[in-house]
Structures are given as structure tokens and as C-alpha cells.
Design a protein around this motif. Structure first.
Motif, PDB file in Angstrom:
ATOM      1  N   GLU B  95       1.050  -1.080   0.075  1.00  0.00           N
ATOM      2  CA  GLU B  95       0.154   0.000   0.243  1.00  0.00           C
ATOM      3  C   GLU B  95       0.894   1.279  -0.071  1.00  0.00           C
ATOM      4  OE1 GLU B  95      -4.230  -1.837   2.281  1.00  0.00           O
ATOM      5  OE2 GLU B  95      -2.508  -0.973   3.502  1.00  0.00           O
ATOM      6  N   SER B  98       1.810   1.676  -3.526  1.00  0.00           N
ATOM      7  CA  SER B  98       1.096   2.458  -4.566  1.00  0.00           C
ATOM      8  C   SER B  98       0.702   3.578  -4.227  1.00  0.00           C
ATOM      9  CB  SER B  98      -0.288   1.549  -4.489  1.00  0.00           C
ATOM     10  OG  SER B  98      -0.448   0.702  -3.521  1.00  0.00           O
ATOM     11  N   ARG B  99       0.877   4.022  -2.798  1.00  0.00           N
ATOM     12  CA  ARG B  99       0.669   5.719  -2.565  1.00  0.00           C
ATOM     13  C   ARG B  99       1.560   6.516  -3.156  1.00  0.00           C
ATOM     14  NH1 ARG B  99      -2.720   6.936   2.722  1.00  0.00           N
ATOM     15  NH2 ARG B  99      -4.325   5.257   2.614  1.00  0.00           N
ATOM     16  N   ARG B 101       3.438   5.669  -5.763  1.00  0.00           N
ATOM     17  CA  ARG B 101       3.326   5.671  -7.304  1.00  0.00           C
ATOM     18  C   ARG B 101       2.332   6.709  -7.539  1.00  0.00           C
ATOM     19  NH1 ARG B 101       2.514   0.381  -8.153  1.00  0.00           N
ATOM     20  NH2 ARG B 101       0.373   0.688  -7.929  1.00  0.00           N
ATOM     21  N   GLU B 102       1.116   6.667  -6.951  1.00  0.00           N
ATOM     22  CA  GLU B 102      -0.001   7.732  -7.223  1.00  0.00           C
ATOM     23  C   GLU B 102       0.399   9.120  -6.906  1.00  0.00           C
ATOM     24  OE1 GLU B 102      -2.903   5.773  -5.039  1.00  0.00           O
ATOM     25  OE2 GLU B 102      -3.188   4.155  -6.208  1.00  0.00           O
ATOM     26  N   GLN B 103       1.038   9.169  -5.736  1.00  0.00           N
ATOM     27  CA  GLN B 103       1.111  10.548  -5.120  1.00  0.00           C
ATOM     28  C   GLN B 103       2.463  11.420  -5.157  1.00  0.00           C
ATOM     29  OE1 GLN B 103      -1.190  10.736  -1.531  1.00  0.00           O
ATOM     30  NE2 GLN B 103      -2.596   9.440  -2.059  1.00  0.00           N
ATOM     31  N   SER B 161       7.763   1.087  -8.514  1.00  0.00           N
ATOM     32  CA  SER B 161       8.171   2.034  -9.492  1.00  0.00           C
ATOM     33  C   SER B 161       8.302   1.301 -10.856  1.00  0.00           C
ATOM     34  CB  SER B 161       9.498   2.536  -8.998  1.00  0.00           C
ATOM     35  OG  SER B 161      10.339   1.627  -9.156  1.00  0.00           O
ATOM     36  N   SER B 163       7.196   0.169 -14.023  1.00  0.00           N
ATOM     37  CA  SER B 163       5.604   0.049 -14.366  1.00  0.00           C
ATOM     38  C   SER B 163       5.405  -1.121 -14.920  1.00  0.00           C
ATOM     39  CB  SER B 163       5.633   1.328 -15.395  1.00  0.00           C
ATOM     40  OG  SER B 163       6.724   1.372 -16.376  1.00  0.00           O
TER      41      SER B 163
END
Lengths: 244, 244
Positions: B95, B98-99, B101-103, B161, B163
Motif C-alpha cells: 500500500e 501504491s501511494r 506511485r500515485e502521489q 516503481s 511500471s
């Protein structure tokens, strides 16, 4: 489920790493450690690094070679840093997790094998394993500590068992059955002069990869051994002379 | 992206753990280490366990407290084994991945903070962090080694990271090649009397399943056909009589 997966260390050289491996395993809920020869697991360094996982150190089983250490295991994964020159699928830790989740039948044993700190597993040892796996690392410095590698696999397998779904388990042949099959192939192909002509190790490695990928069950091993027995019979008059 | 994520050790007590942390970071492609006070990072144990990651040990920055160590960071994650008594979301390593990666904006710094070997981060230190995270462990033995914890987070952030995509395509043999192989098997096994003894369709279906599951490539089809040709040759004197 993950408590049943066996961790095998092939000839570990540092007692501290054995201790750290025990700690990492226990952190992730794994309990079964097997060691192929290697250094003294009751060395003070091993005890120091095991911290509260000395019980694993004490209950570890020791074997004289890798084949006997995994004879009763069906799903065997050899870890490697090398990407073989022969075509061989190399799994990532999460891929090993999903295969185990999908394919471990309730009563089939699974093992992950880790090689020596300096040289990993030999080509022969890797050939004994059904699947090969590697941890993706930086190109600049790919040499992971042994216990760190064990931890990463245990961590991924723990995740895999949490999210265990309802995949259909396959009853695969175990390591001993597979080795008996390969021994039979080797003998038969030798006798009919197939292995003599070529690089025999190369050829047997190709066959190993093919039949490991095929996830043979015990019945299929029996079918293939029946085929080899018939080839033995049919070629019994053959004198091994070269083809023209 | 992951090369920019900063690892912060708050008051590490064991030089060996600092060294192992450097190695784990470098294995996963991380380069930025910050240390809040703590023990001597140039102790011989630190150097020993850093192995080929001494450059990280040397380039590490030292700060007097956690607030100053992360003053320039935007996304900060404090790691903890405790599940706070106040309502606080605790993220898992994926988690956090993903945070990030998103933010993570291109120019914003992110840091993951690890506490002391014995007592972790204080309540005050955790309060400085935007998010909290923990590694799921066995209930029986939840105390992970410091460098092991760093490795697991670096591993997950490295995965995040990368992709999607990048899987290696497998060059499988085409249908025509496979059918030629099965025709050859059928002819050879017929000739040596293997298919005569059994239900021949049943047997060929077993072989089809085995070799389809094996995802053979063209080279492997050639190897197997070479083997069949040699069986043909070796059994050329065979007259097809039944085994006794």
C-alpha cells in the motif's frame, strides 16, 4: 498453508546467516528448515542471530546432499542470480507465490532452495528443481544476503497464502519420482546412442526443463516410464553403432 | 523514481544493522540514507556488513533529530509494530508502494523512517510522519531485524516503481510444429509396439497434454524429434513382436 513450505539451505557457509534465516522464517510463520551439509549451525554466531528463533535452529534437519533433502517434495524452487543461457523461465517471488497458491495440493510438500553465499546453487542442483526463481535487484549490486533472500520469499509466500483462493490443486509427481524418470531417460537414451552423439548434459537439461514445465502427475510419470521400457525392449538388439 | 526515496534510521543501536541496511538499499537501487544520531556508522561491524555498499555508508547524512532529518520531505512514512490506540490507518508495504506511485510528484521528496532495534519509533516521532506502515508478521514472533524491514520496504517500493509490462514473451512452437511432433511420436510408438499394447488414442492424448502443458519452443520440438529419430534407428531391427 505457508507453515508447511520447507526452506532448504544448500551448504551455507556462515553460521550467522543460518541464525538470521531462522529468525526471518519465524517472523513470517515458517517453521521447517533443512540444511545440506554446511557449517556448524550451533556456532555462537548462529545462536546470536537466531534471537528468539533458536527452536528452528534446533529442529532443522541436516542432509548429505540436495537430492535427499528434497526427495519428498513435489514443488521445488531453486533460487538463482543467473539467467541461464538455455531457455528457462525464471519466476519472481510473487509468481512463486501464485503458483504455490494455485498448485499446492493439501498433501504435497513444497520447498524453496537457497545456495551458497558466494556461489549460489550449482547447475546440477538447479537442474533438480522444478522451477527457478530470482529476486529482482539493482543492476549495480545484485548480491543479496542469504537471510534477506529467504525473508523476501517467505514474505511473498505469506502474502500468497493470505489471499488463497480456490485454484484447482494439481497432484504433481514428487522429486523422487521425477528423478527416477530422468535416470531412466538418461539410461535409455544413452543405450540407443542419442546422448553419445550430443552433449549429454545439455540434452538431459533440455528434457528436465520440458518435463518439469509439464507438471507431470504420478500417472504420467508411469506412462513415460512405460514408454521408455518399451524403447529399451525394442532396441535391445541395437549395438550402439553410429548412424551412417 | 525509487532512487529518490530516502531511508531514515532513527537512533540505530547496532553498527552491523547500519551496514546491512546499506547493502539492502543498494541491492534494491536505493542510495539516500539518513541517520538520526545513533551509533558509530564507521565501526568495523558496519563496514563488514555493508560489503559492497560502503559508498552508501560514507554518503549517509547524520541529523540531530527526526524532525530535521525529514524537514525537506513531503511524503513521510513511519514504520511501527504497534497498532496505535488512536485511530490511525496502518498501511502495508504494497500500500505504501501504491501511494508513492500515485502521489509522489516529480519534485517532492519521500522518506521511510525506521526506529530503534528495541523500541521502534516513539509516539512523538510517529506523529511527525504523514502515514504509518507495518510489515505483517507471525503473531508468534513479530520482531523483524532492522535491515530486514528496510529491505522489505525497498523491495516493495522497487516493485511499485517498475511500471506494468515488461514480461518476457515466450516463443512457443506453433501448431504445425506440434502436430509434426505428435505424428512422429505416434509412428515411432506404434512401431515399437507401445501404442499397440494400450489404448492408442488414450496414450496419444496423454502425450499431447504433457507436451502442450510444457509450452515447447521450436528448438525443443527439434530435440524431441531428434530423439524419436534415434529411437527409430535403434529399433530398426525390432519386429514388433509382443513382449513375453
Amino acid at each position: 498453508m505457508n507453515k508447511d513450505i520447507i526452506i532448504i539451505l544448500a551448504e551455507p557457509q556462515s553460521p550467522g546467516n543460518i541464525g538470521m534465516t531462522c529468525r526471518a522464517m519465524k517472523n513470517m510463520g515458517f517453521t521447517q528448515l533443512r540444511i545440506v551439509k554446511g557449517c556448524d549451525r550451533f556456532d555462537s554466531e548462529a545462536l546470536k542471530f537466531a534471537v528468539s528463533a533458536r527452536d528452528l535452529l534446533e529442529s532443522a534437519q541436516v542432509f548429505p546432499d540436495l537430492a535427499s533433502a528434497m526427495a519428498d517434495c513435489t514443488l521445488t524452487v531453486g533460487t538463482t542470480r543467473r539467467h541461464g543461457k538455455y531457455r528457462q523461465e525464471i519466476l519472481s517471488p510473487p509468481e512463486v507465490g501464485s503458483r504455490f497458491r494455485e498448485q499446492v495440493a493439501p498433501d504435497c510438500r513444497a520447498a524453496i532452495v537457497f545456495g551458497r553465499e558466494d556461489n549460489g546453487l550449482t547447475t546440477e542442483e538447479l537442474a533438480l528443481c522444478r522451477w527457478h526463481a530470482t529476486i529482482p535487484t539493482s543492476n549495480e549490486y545484485g548480491s543479496l544476503n542469504l537471510a534477506q533472500s529467504v525473508l523476501l520469499f517467505c514474505y511473498e509466500l505469506g502474502k500468497a497464502s493470505e489471499s488463497a483462493g480456490g485454484g484447482r490443486p494439481i497432484e504433481m509427481a514428487n522429486s523422487k519420482e521425477m528423478e527416477t524418470l530422468f535416470t531412466h531417460f538418461d539410461a535409455t537414451l544413452n543405450k540407443i546412442g542419442f546422448l553419445n552423439e550430443q552433449n549429454p548434459d545439455h540434452m538431459m537439461r533440455s528434457l528436465r526443463r520440458i518435463f518439469f514445465r509439464a507438471n507431470l502427475d504420478s500417472r504420467e510419470v508411469t506412462v513415460l516410464r512405460g514408454m521408455l521400457t518399451q524403447i529399451d525392449w525394442a532396441s535391445s538388439a541395437f549395438d550402439g553403432r553410429k548412424r551412417s
